[in-house]
Design a protein around this motif. Structure first.
Motif, PDB file in Angstrom:
ATOM      1  N   LEU A 210       0.836  -1.209   0.000  1.00 53.45           N
ATOM      2  CA  LEU A 210       0.000   0.000   0.000  1.00 53.45           C
ATOM      3  C   LEU A 210       0.868   1.256   0.000  1.00 53.45           C
ATOM      4  N   LEU A 211       1.823   1.308   0.915  1.00 51.92           N
ATOM      5  CA  LEU A 211       2.690   2.481   1.048  1.00 51.92           C
ATOM      6  C   LEU A 211       3.544   2.676  -0.200  1.00 51.92           C
ATOM      7  N   GLY A 212       4.059   1.576  -0.720  1.00 44.51           N
ATOM      8  CA  GLY A 212       4.918   1.669  -1.896  1.00 44.51           C
ATOM      9  C   GLY A 212       4.193   2.186  -3.116  1.00 44.51           C
ATOM     10  N   ARG A 213       2.997   1.670  -3.340  1.00 46.68           N
ATOM     11  CA  ARG A 213       2.248   2.113  -4.526  1.00 46.68           C
ATOM     12  C   ARG A 213       1.737   3.546  -4.359  1.00 46.68           C
ATOM     13  N   GLN A 214       1.421   3.939  -3.126  1.00 49.08           N
ATOM     14  CA  GLN A 214       1.031   5.331  -2.901  1.00 49.08           C
ATOM     15  C   GLN A 214       2.174   6.264  -3.250  1.00 49.08           C
ATOM     16  N   ALA A 215       3.375   5.938  -2.790  1.00 44.90           N
ATOM     17  CA  ALA A 215       4.549   6.757  -3.100  1.00 44.90           C
ATOM     18  C   ALA A 215       4.848   6.730  -4.592  1.00 44.90           C
TER      19      ALA A 215
END
Length: 362
Positions: A94-99
């Motif tokens: 989740l965090l990676g794709r948001q960034a």
């Protein structure tokens, strides 16, 4: 081709997969790789030194808050300009794709390493929304692929089973079962999902039957759960039988010294430790958990027992250790399966082909 892998810094199975992929893809001249890890309490200098030994280019981002993690990863993406961002595991995917979205990375890939995660309604909403902007979702086993299908994601799902270094584990001529001086081993981090408790309960039952095999437990993890396991060992008076090893860089050697490997997990993605034990020609006993059960054909190349059933596990252990020579051919069958289907080279080639296909079609 520039590929950024984002994963937990906890050095779990997901971290190991990302590191192995990068190490293999670094040998390809036109592939530039970067590993970014979210700092955890278990992100130690000893573990980071292994990355240096493998010439892995890596950076750490904060794990203080999710917002801070996304902000730091976004800056790295903007500076490094990857073509592909591969976000491994929950909540890192989740965090990676948001960034990646914020930094306008062209291609986003989610890799799901587990069959059961702590998806709140909000997190499930997030992953469905992010799937609209995701080019591919990779599942590390057929069981995980089925779980992802039930999430109703909009991105295409592809199963790429994890693999291991089959040259390291077992070598050319694995040690015969009867020549191994130690009995049982389990390799896995301390977490309730791994269910060390069931294994200790089985060991206690065996002791009551007058059977006292040795057990080596390898791994670190949650201190509270590890203390629970320690307390259980003390309560049952098993201290002379159980050897705790918090961390080892020589798991391959340890496996070759043990007759039987046990994985008592309640759920997995695809358990690498089971594959390593099979490649090492241990007699492998696994629970009927997703990510374990699909690796083992019961009584043909290993043994399966119902999740949490200490009595069934004790029965299997006693049967094997009463006459281990009878299970040498079974252990060799398990090894042949891993060599044929779970070789790390096949896995890294599958990911490389995926990257090439996405770049071509983007």
């Amino acid at each position: 081709m520039k590929v950024l892998h984002f994963v937990t810094g906890g050095f779990s199975g997901a971290t190991k997969v990302a590191v192995d992929l990068i190490a293999s893809h670094n040998k390809i001249a036109h592939v530039d790789n970067l590993l970014v890890m979210r700092r955890k309490k278990t992100t130690t200098l000893e573990k980071l030194s292994e990355l240096d030994d493998k010439n892995i280019n890596y950076e750490l981002v904060t794990g203080s808050t999710h917002i801070a993690t996304v902000r730091e990863l976004k800056k790295i993406c903007q500076k490094w300009q990857p073509d592909i961002l591969v976000a491994h595991g929950f909540p890192e995917h989740l965090l990676g794709r948001q960034a990646g979205l914020l930094a306008k990375v062209p291609i986003l890939i989610q890799v799901e390493h587990n069959s059961k995660e702590r998806y709140t309604p909000w997190k499930l909403y997030q992953t469905r929304k992010l799937s609209k902007h995701t080019d591919k979702v990779v599942a590390v086993s057929k069981g995980v692929a089925q779980v992802l299908t039930e999430q109703h994601l909009e991105a295409p799902i592809q199963a790429i089973p994890n693999g291991i270094d089959t040259e390291r584990f077992g070598g050319i001529n694995p040690v015969a079962i009867l020549d191994r001086p130690k009995d049982l081993i389990m390799v896995g981090r301390y977490a309730k999902s791994k269910d060390h408790v069931t294994l200790i309960e089985a060991l206690h039952q065996l002791k009551q039957r007058g059977f006292a095999p040795s057990l080596t437990l390898v791994g670190d993890g949650r201190k509270q759960y590890k203390q629970q396991v320690n307390s259980l060992v003390e309560r049952y008076g098993l201290q002379s039988q159980v050897n705790f090893i918090e961390y080892s860089r020589e798991v391959d050697t340890l496996l070759s010294q043990h007759k039987v490997f046990v994985m008592s997990s309640r759920f997995e993605g695809l358990n690498l430790a089971v594959l390593e034990a099979m490649a090492s020609a241990c007699v492998v006993i696994g629970s009927r958990a997703i990510g374990v059960e699909e690796l083992i054909e019961d009584q043909r190349d290993g043994f399966l027992f119902p999740i949490g059933d200490a009595t069934a596990l004790a029965d299997i252990i006693e049967t094997i250790l009463s006459k281990p020579v009878d299970y040498q051919s079974l252990a060799l069958s398990a090894r042949e399966k891993v060599l044929a289907y779970y070789n790390q080279q096949k896995v890294t080639q599958a990911y490389y082909q995926l990257f090439q296909d996405l770049l071509t079609s983007h």
